[in-house]
Design an enzyme around this catalytic site. Sequence first.
Site, PDB file in Angstrom:
ATOM      1  N   ALA A 147       0.820  -1.211   0.000  1.00 17.94           N
ATOM      2  CA  ALA A 147       0.000   0.000   0.000  1.00 17.94           C
ATOM      3  C   ALA A 147       0.853   1.260   0.000  1.00 17.94           C
ATOM      4  O   ALA A 147       0.439   2.303  -0.527  1.00 17.94           O
ATOM      5  CB  ALA A 147      -0.930  -0.004   1.212  1.00 17.94           C
ATOM      6  N   TYR A 148       2.049   1.183   0.566  1.00 17.64           N
ATOM      7  CA  TYR A 148       2.958   2.339   0.574  1.00 17.64           C
ATOM      8  C   TYR A 148       3.351   2.703  -0.853  1.00 17.64           C
ATOM      9  O   TYR A 148       3.252   3.865  -1.265  1.00 17.64           O
ATOM     10  CB  TYR A 148       4.191   1.995   1.407  1.00 17.64           C
ATOM     11  CG  TYR A 148       5.223   3.093   1.497  1.00 17.64           C
ATOM     12  CD1 TYR A 148       5.151   4.059   2.486  1.00 17.64           C
ATOM     13  CD2 TYR A 148       6.289   3.155   0.609  1.00 17.64           C
ATOM     14  CE1 TYR A 148       6.095   5.069   2.594  1.00 17.64           C
ATOM     15  CE2 TYR A 148       7.245   4.155   0.692  1.00 17.64           C
ATOM     16  CZ  TYR A 148       7.140   5.097   1.685  1.00 17.64           C
ATOM     17  OH  TYR A 148       8.079   6.096   1.774  1.00 17.64           O
ATOM     18  N   SER A 149       3.794   1.711  -1.625  1.00 17.03           N
ATOM     19  CA  SER A 149       4.164   1.966  -3.015  1.00 17.03           C
ATOM     20  C   SER A 149       2.970   2.470  -3.815  1.00 17.03           C
ATOM     21  O   SER A 149       3.102   3.355  -4.673  1.00 17.03           O
ATOM     22  CB  SER A 149       4.721   0.696  -3.658  1.00 17.03           C
ATOM     23  OG  SER A 149       5.953   0.331  -3.071  1.00 17.03           O
TER      24      SER A 149
END
Length: 257
Positions: A147-149
Site C-alpha cells: 500500500a505504501y508503493s
Amino acid sequence: MRVALITGMSSGIGLVTAQAFLRAGIAVVGVARDPDKMARAEAACADLPAPLATLVADVTAEDTPDRAVALALERFGRLDHLVNNAGVGSPKPVHETDDAMLDQFLDLMLRAPFRMIRAALPAFSTPASIVNVSSTFALVGGLRGGAYSAAKGGLNALTLHLAAQYGASRIRANAVAPGVVPTPMTEHRLQNEAFRRMNTEMTPSHRAGTAEDVAQAILWLSQPASGWINGQVLAVDGGWSSTKYLSEAALSAVRVE
C-alpha cells in the site's frame, strides 16, 4: 517574505526541511499531529531567522487543510510553497495487508496531500510551488512496498497532473523521491541487517544519505533558481534506484547453502 506550508514537520525530513526554509528566510507554517514532538521542533527552530507558526492537527482530518491555509494567511498574509511530507513507514506486501492498513496509507499519503493541494491552490501567491515527498519505492518495485508503493505512486501521478493543469498559472509541481535516510521513521528498519545491506550495498555513493540531502532538494525545487522545472520526480538516493550497482563486498560474497 515568502511562506511555506510543510506537513509532517515535527521530525525527520519534515523538521530538517522546515529548518532549511527558515534559514533561507522563508516563513514556515508547520503541521503535525503530535504536540510533544511539535514542541521539540519549535525549540529546534527557535533561533532561525524566519518566523515559524505551527498547527497541531492530523493531516487526514477533514478540517486540517482549511485550518492550515487559514493560519498561513492569518499570520503571514500569503502562501507561496506547499510541501506534502507527512507519511508513515513499515509497509507490508499485498498478501499481508488488511483493509485498515490500505486505507491508512492511502488516506495519509495520497488523499491528504490531494486535499491540502486543493485548499492551497486558491490561496497561493504566484509564482508558487508544490513539492510532494514521494519515495524510491514508487520508482522501482521495492520489496514489501504494498500500500505504501501504491500511495506514493499515486502521488507521483498527481504531481504530473498538477504540473500540466496549473503550470500555465505559474504554480509548479514536482516531487522528490528519497531513498532510505536515517530518520525516526526508518531507524528501526535500518537495524535490520538485510534491509540495511539492501540499501548500502546497492548505492554507488561514498556516504550514506541524510535528511538534509532531501531537504535541500525540496528547498531548491521551491526556489526561483528551479523555475523552469515542472512535473519532475527527483530521486534523492545516491543512485540506488537508477543503477545496477553492487559493492565489492556484495559482488565477492559467497552463497552459503
